[in-house]
Design a protein around this motif. Structure first.
Motif, PDB file in Angstrom:
ATOM      1  N   UNK A  55       0.828  -1.208   0.000  1.00  0.00           N
ATOM      2  CA  UNK A  55       0.000   0.000   0.000  1.00  0.00           C
ATOM      3  C   UNK A  55       0.857   1.251   0.000  1.00  0.00           C
ATOM      4  N   UNK A  56       1.900   1.248   0.852  1.00  0.00           N
ATOM      5  CA  UNK A  56       2.788   2.408   0.909  1.00  0.00           C
ATOM      6  C   UNK A  56       3.522   2.614  -0.417  1.00  0.00           C
ATOM      7  N   UNK A  57       3.930   1.511  -1.028  1.00  0.00           N
ATOM      8  CA  UNK A  57       4.645   1.629  -2.309  1.00  0.00           C
ATOM      9  C   UNK A  57       3.742   2.196  -3.396  1.00  0.00           C
ATOM     10  N   UNK A  58       2.467   1.861  -3.347  1.00  0.00           N
ATOM     11  CA  UNK A  58       1.539   2.412  -4.323  1.00  0.00           C
ATOM     12  C   UNK A  58       1.285   3.892  -4.083  1.00  0.00           C
ATOM     13  N   UNK A  59       1.295   4.279  -2.793  1.00  0.00           N
ATOM     14  CA  UNK A  59       1.012   5.671  -2.452  1.00  0.00           C
ATOM     15  C   UNK A  59       2.218   6.580  -2.666  1.00  0.00           C
ATOM     16  N   UNK A  60       3.391   6.137  -2.172  1.00  0.00           N
ATOM     17  CA  UNK A  60       4.563   7.023  -2.206  1.00  0.00           C
ATOM     18  C   UNK A  60       5.669   6.513  -3.124  1.00  0.00           C
ATOM     19  N   UNK A  61       5.487   5.289  -3.639  1.00  0.00           N
ATOM     20  CA  UNK A  61       6.487   4.717  -4.545  1.00  0.00           C
ATOM     21  C   UNK A  61       7.645   4.095  -3.789  1.00  0.00           C
ATOM     22  N   UNK A  62       8.347   3.189  -4.453  1.00  0.00           N
ATOM     23  CA  UNK A  62       9.473   2.512  -3.816  1.00  0.00           C
ATOM     24  C   UNK A  62      10.776   2.737  -4.547  1.00  0.00           C
TER      25      UNK A  62
END
Length: 232
Positions: A55-62
């Motif tokens: 979820x975090x990667x989708x929101x802020x990218x990795x």
């Protein structure tokens, strides 16, 4: 390798390291059912951790290596492990000496690492070389971060005048080391071994020193010494 062999190969490093740190308790080993419960909690953390990380990667990218290493990976995983240990064991009656924090934090950490190892093994296959590499790096890494977490939880519980400071250390120092571990692997993709070898050596040295320090601060050390004096 058949399914059973892969499963055993993936589980063995975590169980071996847990046994090692469990038996390093010099004065009073912890109830095995309680250690097993914390290990299982670590296993159960893997799925919610993966969901939150995605979820975090989708929101802020990795794409940003620093953000991924210190927040999405190391930060989230160590926070979840800390949350479980703090709420399940910190006030428990069985947590009666500083080293106990190490045992329980390592149990949660290695439960987490073991399921990660199983998922990796079935997703990518496993060979003796990859098994050894994962045992020396991610699995042992989780154990060492757990020792650091548990060491400062033990200090927080038995040094109440500085409890807040050591509680913060028990959370943020494992995040710092875990983040640095991941950051090395991400940034030095082709020559990471030259950075990881001294990093892990330093971490193991610090870990063994903390294990000895936690045992030396046990209140049971005095009690056992008095008992041995009376018997002698």
């Amino acid at each position: 390798m058949n399914v059973f062999s892969v499963l055993m190969a993936a589980v063995a490093p975590g169980i071996s390291l847990l046994a090692y740190f469990y038996l390093k308790d010099r004065y009073e080993t912890e109830p095995i059912h309680l250690v097993g419960k914390l290990f299982l909690c670590g296993v159960l953390l893997v799925i919610p951790a993966m969901v939150l990380q995605n979820s975090f990667m989708q929101e802020i990218g990795g794409d940003n290596h620093f953000t991924f290493a210190f927040f999405i990976s190391g930060g989230l995983e160590e926070f979840l492990k800390w949350f479980v240990v703090y709420h399940l064991i910190y006030r428990h009656d069985s947590f009666d000496e500083p080293y106990d924090g190490i045992v329980y934090a390592v149990a949660v950490s290695l439960g987490f690492a073991t399921l990660e190892n199983i998922l990796y093994a079935f997703a990518n296959g496993i060979s003796m070389s990859s098994l050894l590499m994962r045992a020396l790096l991610p699995v042992s890494g989780h154990a060492l971060f757990g020792v650091m977490m548990g060491y400062y939880l033990g200090k927080a519980k038995f040094m109440r005048s500085q409890e807040r400071k050591y509680l913060l250390a028990s959370l943020f120092l494992p995040i710092l080391w875990h983040g640095a571990f991941d950051y090395i692997l991400l940034v030095a993709a082709n020559n990471w071994i030259w950075f990881m070898l001294p990093f892990m050596t330093l971490l193991w040295i610090r870990t063994l020193w903390k294990v000895d320090r936690a045992n030396d601060r046990s209140p049971l050390r005095v009690v056992r010494g008095e008992e041995e004096f009376k018997i002698g």
